[in-house]
Design a protein around this motif. Structure first.
Motif, PDB file in Angstrom:
ATOM      1  N   GLN A 481       0.807  -1.219   0.000  1.00  0.00           N
ATOM      2  CA  GLN A 481       0.000   0.000   0.000  1.00  0.00           C
ATOM      3  C   GLN A 481       0.840   1.270   0.000  1.00  0.00           C
ATOM      4  N   ILE A 482       1.994   1.260   0.663  1.00  0.00           N
ATOM      5  CA  ILE A 482       2.708   2.532   0.859  1.00  0.00           C
ATOM      6  C   ILE A 482       4.082   2.611   0.196  1.00  0.00           C
ATOM      7  N   ILE A 483       4.648   1.490  -0.263  1.00  0.00           N
ATOM      8  CA  ILE A 483       6.002   1.519  -0.838  1.00  0.00           C
ATOM      9  C   ILE A 483       5.952   1.405  -2.356  1.00  0.00           C
ATOM     10  N   ASP A 484       6.551   2.370  -3.046  1.00  0.00           N
ATOM     11  CA  ASP A 484       6.661   2.319  -4.503  1.00  0.00           C
ATOM     12  C   ASP A 484       7.865   1.486  -4.934  1.00  0.00           C
ATOM     13  N   LYS A 485       9.005   1.717  -4.308  1.00  0.00           N
ATOM     14  CA  LYS A 485      10.202   0.946  -4.653  1.00  0.00           C
ATOM     15  C   LYS A 485      11.247   1.066  -3.553  1.00  0.00           C
ATOM     16  N   ILE A 486      12.221   0.155  -3.625  1.00  0.00           N
ATOM     17  CA  ILE A 486      13.383   0.186  -2.730  1.00  0.00           C
ATOM     18  C   ILE A 486      14.619   0.318  -3.612  1.00  0.00           C
ATOM     19  N   THR A 487      15.522   1.213  -3.241  1.00  0.00           N
ATOM     20  CA  THR A 487      16.788   1.338  -3.967  1.00  0.00           C
ATOM     21  C   THR A 487      17.926   0.958  -3.028  1.00  0.00           C
ATOM     22  N   VAL A 488      18.734  -0.017  -3.454  1.00  0.00           N
ATOM     23  CA  VAL A 488      19.898  -0.426  -2.663  1.00  0.00           C
ATOM     24  C   VAL A 488      21.036   0.535  -2.998  1.00  0.00           C
TER      25      VAL A 488
END
Length: 511
Positions: A481-488
């Motif tokens: 619901q709240i996270i678009d993406k994660i960048t390492v």
């Protein structure tokens, strides 16, 4: 004894009802039956004898599917105007023109009812202002949805029939082929690359090494991307290179929302021999298939999707993929996993690391939401209002659209009074229709829909955090619901990009 005075209810029968109309109209200006002008004329005639009704506006989306409300800009404008209190009643010809999706139809009708806006469906004679109408609306909406699904089913039946008799033709040609007069023929340049791939692999060179060799030679890959192990294996296992075609490798689901899925035995497949000119000899192809079966890796790249699928990106530009090794789930950058390791030095990361980082971030955001996010939302809202008020072009376009609609009303009224002849009315209606269409397209092009979406998403995020409790375990639904993406970002730091365009970094500890 206390005296009781009865205060009678207000008689609302004399109040002016602000009425709007919604339709999906033809984009063909020659289609007078479904044109914008025809719709204006129809609803003006309907309401002309009413003493307590005023026609507010006509909302019309052009010739697009009704299975989803997301792409209907005029429908969204209608809903926004209802939320602003500009409309009391909506007229539409039928439920199928309103929405061919039960969920969207009911959701919109219920929201409008809470706003005090009723919807009248002429064909079905349903008025959502009446309490008994919701059940009928659900039934008719289901009928409309079934109609849409029936059309899709008929299309799929036609495709399957062509597959069964071997006459189906794909819309795209595989790498190494081009379309010529409806037939696929070998592409002289790319054919050399395909043959080289098969020859290298037959000599014991692995798919990962082959992809690196092709990239070093600067040979263009399919769709202009980099060569990868997965692309090489797709070419090596594609039966089209020996002149045959396997049909229905994928399929579309039977129910809404329609999804395109790989066929893993759910549907029959059809193998058609000698459909086109081969590039690879059958003997070489069979040898390669045997080698591929012998070289199947012990590491399981799990194909099923989960909360992190397609959401984890790398600072190098690559995408992380999920794999299982020794009963543990890891995520690894494709550039680290498949190409030159010097391009990406970030090692694989256990899935539990991402889960714990999300739990930590969520609890911190929940606790400090009013300090971090609410002021940000207020600043963005103020900035958005200033930009809108300073945009003279938007104001001019809105004024032009309003003037064109006034001309429509005037033209229609004069025509109903018999003042205008039919040819004059038809010609000027078409001209106004064309001008309105042009002005609305310019308005939509100038509106910053992305900024409005960002504000809506930020409000949604604040609402979720405001209602939620702190969490101790990973919640997939909450994450989605709240996270678009994660960048390492590095071996020890990742960034979460949330809905609403907000980003926060978290330190991670490897396990």
């Amino acid at each position: 004894m206390a005296e009781i005075t009865i205060i009678p209810a207000k008689n609302r029968s004399d109040e002016i009802i602000r009425t709007a109309a919604y339709a999906r109209v033809s984009s063909d200006s020659e289609d007078q039956l479904n044109s914008f002008a025809a719709q204006i004329r129809y609803y003006t005639e309907m309401l002309q004898n009413s003493t307590n009704t005023v026609f507010v506006d006509m909302y019309a989306d052009e010739g697009i599917s009704g299975t989803s409300t997301e792409k209907r800009t005029e429908f969204q404008r209608l809903m926004n105007d209802c939320r602003k209190g500009k409309i009391d009643r909506i007229l539409t010809k039928s439920i199928s023109r309103f929405a061919r999706n039960t969920k969207d139809s009911l959701k919109a009708a219920r929201e409008l009812k809470t706003l005090g806006v009723s919807v009248y469906f002429e064909k079905e004679n349903i008025d959502t202002g009446e309490i008994s109408s919701e059940m009928l609306l659900a039934i008719y909406s289901q009928f409309a949805q079934e109609e849409s699904m029936s059309i899709s089913k008929n299309v799929r039946i036609g495709v399957q029939k062509r597959m069964m008799d071997g006459t189906f033709k794909s819309s795209s040609a595989p790498y190494g082929y081009i379309y010529n007069d409806g037939e696929i023929i070998p592409d002289p340049e790319k054919t050399k690359t395909v043959r080289q791939i098969f020859e290298w692999y037959s000599k014991g060179i692995g798919a990962e090494t082959i992809s690196a060799m092709l990239n070093q030679k600067n040979i263009p890959a399919p769709h202009g991307q980099q060569w990868r192990t997965a692309v090489i294996l797709m070419i090596l296992t594609n039966e089209k290179y020996i002149g045959d075609t396997l049909l229905q490798k994928s399929f579309t689901t039977d129910s809404l929302p329609f999804r395109h899925m790989p066929n893993r035995g759910e549907k029959p497949k059809y193998y058609v021999s000698s459909t086109h000119q081969p590039i690879i000899e059958r003997k070489l192809f069979d040898e390669v298939q045997q080698l591929i079966n012998l070289k199947k890796p012990n590491i399981d790249f799990t194909p099923q999707t989960n909360a992190f699928t397609k959401k984890i990106k790398c600072i190098c530009g690559g995408t992380f993929r999920r794999k299982k090794c020794q009963e543990k789930i890891y995520w690894v950058c494709r550039n680290h996993d498949h190409t030159n390791l010097m391009k990406c030095e970030i090692r694989r990361i256990r899935e539990i690391v991402f889960q714990k980082a999300f739990i930590s971030l969520f609890n911190k955001l929940r606790e400090h939401c009013k300090v971090l996010l609410v002021p940000t939302l207020r600043q963005l809202e103020l900035l958005s209002e200033r930009q809108k008020s300073n945009n003279t072009q938007l104001a001019a376009l809105r004024k032009e659209i309003a003037e064109i609609k006034q001309q429509f009303h005037l033209l229609t009224t004069l025509n109903l009074q018999g003042t205008l002849d039919s040819e004059y009315f038809a010609a000027h209606s078409q001209e106004l229709d064309r001008k309105l269409n042009t002005a609305q397209k310019q308005l939509h092009a100038n509106l910053d829909n992305k900024e409005n979406e960002r504000l809506c998403e930020l409000r949604k995020l604040i609402g979720i955090l405001d209602r939620a409790e702190s969490i101790t375990e990973f919640d997939e639904m909450l994450f989605g619901q709240i996270i678009d993406k994660i960048t390492v970002l590095s071996e020890t730091e990742i960034r979460f990009d949330l809905i609403g365009g907000i980003g926060f970094t978290e330190q991670i500890r490897r396990w």
